[in-house]
Write a protein that holds these residues in place. Structure first.
Motif, PDB file in Angstrom:
ATOM      1  N   SER A  92      37.659 -29.167 -41.078  1.00 17.70           N
ATOM      2  CA  SER A  92      36.313 -28.595 -40.946  1.00 17.70           C
ATOM      3  C   SER A  92      36.096 -28.185 -39.491  1.00 17.70           C
ATOM      4  O   SER A  92      36.236 -29.021 -38.586  1.00 17.70           O
ATOM      5  CB  SER A  92      35.247 -29.609 -41.371  1.00 17.70           C
ATOM      6  N   ILE A  93      35.766 -26.917 -39.281  1.00 21.75           N
ATOM      7  CA  ILE A  93      35.527 -26.370 -37.943  1.00 21.75           C
ATOM      8  C   ILE A  93      34.048 -26.044 -37.782  1.00 21.75           C
ATOM      9  O   ILE A  93      33.442 -25.436 -38.676  1.00 21.75           O
ATOM     10  CB  ILE A  93      36.354 -25.090 -37.711  1.00 21.75           C
ATOM     11  N   LYS A  94      33.477 -26.460 -36.657  1.00 20.52           N
ATOM     12  CA  LYS A  94      32.085 -26.137 -36.362  1.00 20.52           C
ATOM     13  C   LYS A  94      32.004 -25.089 -35.264  1.00 20.52           C
ATOM     14  O   LYS A  94      32.743 -25.142 -34.282  1.00 20.52           O
ATOM     15  CB  LYS A  94      31.327 -27.397 -35.914  1.00 20.52           C
ATOM     16  N   GLY A  95      31.095 -24.114 -35.441  1.00 20.13           N
ATOM     17  CA  GLY A  95      30.867 -23.086 -34.434  1.00 20.13           C
ATOM     18  C   GLY A  95      29.397 -23.032 -34.035  1.00 20.13           C
ATOM     19  O   GLY A  95      28.708 -24.058 -34.050  1.00 20.13           O
ATOM     20  N   LYS A  96      28.930 -21.835 -33.745  1.00 16.13           N
ATOM     21  CA  LYS A  96      27.520 -21.659 -33.354  1.00 16.13           C
ATOM     22  C   LYS A  96      27.004 -20.372 -33.980  1.00 16.13           C
ATOM     23  O   LYS A  96      27.613 -19.311 -33.827  1.00 16.13           O
ATOM     24  CB  LYS A  96      27.409 -21.584 -31.830  1.00 16.13           C
TER      25      LYS A  96
END
Length: 286
Positions: A92-96
């Motif tokens: 799981s990758i989090k960005g903005k």
């Protein structure tokens, strides 16, 4: 049934194998054969989904207590002595988030995931070659992310399927995965979905030698091989129980429409299995 073929879901994987095992045991009972050991037939469930509701709890709770195992989960009388390990996981990758017209104001998680996947695919893996197995593989099974076409995605998830050879540990693969992801972002999570260690048993082990002999006696030409996929033999390995896999299904028929097994092969398989069970001696394992 049509000619020498019996059709139906699971005919090859693995109802046919179960039928052959039951017939082999039935024939030994009918003939009054007394074995030198106690025989257990375990028709377990959930093999396709990791065996957490099947073989694993039977072994963990000592409900199934054995000193050796023959797993019927193969095709065309092959005798499987080695198989790849597997590790299934979700990254799981989090960005903005940002407006799609101003992507420089956000951090696109999908873009990061794409670069990570390309990096992983381009890497050259060091491994010990195995004469029965192909090279290690990585499959990207699923990927999803983002909420709307005109919004910079602040999340992305993808699932990976690692298949690796004996001599390689899942811990090493996991360390490299974390190191690779960290080159692009530190805002990530890895969820392990399943792990099975690779497996190898010597072709000189009595289980293997006796199976080869029994196949020959039944007029069957068998081959010692490796399995690219996973069988439950690794769960026996975790408890130091020697195991080998074989089977009498039809290669290429599993998990497809019009799945079938050849009745003649199931008959020969039952005959070979009965011969193996009758002749096997635990004293020969040393």
């Amino acid at each position: 049934m049509r000619g020498d073929k019996i059709y139906g879901l699971g005919a090859t994987d693995c109802k046919g194998n179960l039928a052959s095992a039951m017939e082999a045991i039935h024939s030994l009972v009918e003939e009054g054969v007394e074995l030198d050991y106690s025989l257990v037939l375990a028709a377990t469930a959930d093999e396709e989904s990791g065996s957490s509701l099947g073989l694993i709890p039977l072994l963990e709770r000592s409900i199934l207590k054995v000193d050796a195992a023959v797993v019927l989960d193969a095709d065309d009388f092959e005798i499987v002595i080695t198989q790849k390990g597997l590790m299934h996981l979700k990254v799981s990758i989090k960005g903005k988030k940002a407006h799609g017209a101003y992507p420089w104001l956000g951090v696109n998680a999908i873009d990061m995931a794409a670069r990570i996947i390309v990096d992983l695919k381009d890497q050259k893996t060091n491994y010990t070659k195995n004469g029965y197995l192909r090279e290690p593989t990585l499959n990207v099974g699923t990927i999803k992310g983002g909420d709307k076409v005109n919004v910079v995605s602040d999340w992305c998830e993808f699932e990976l399927d690692f298949r690796f050879l004996p001599g390689t540990s899942h811990a090493r693969i996991l360390r490299n995965l974390k190191r690779t992801i960290s080159r692009y972002t530190h805002n990530f999570k890895i969820d392990i979905q399943g792990i099975q260690d690779p497996y190898y048993i010597s072709p000189k082990h009595p289980l293997v030698k006796n199976l080869v002999s029994a196949m020959h006696s039944a007029g069957v030409k068998s081959a010692i091989s490796g399995s690219e996929g996973a069988t439950v033999i690794t769960f026996f390995k975790a408890r130091n129980i020697p195991a080998v896999a074989t089977g009498f299904g039809n290669e290429g028929s599993a998990h497809v429409a019009d799945e079938y097994a050849r009745i003649s092969n199931l008959y020969k398989g039952a005959k070979a299995l009965a011969k193996f069970l009758q002749d096997y001696k635990f004293s020969s394992t040393g």
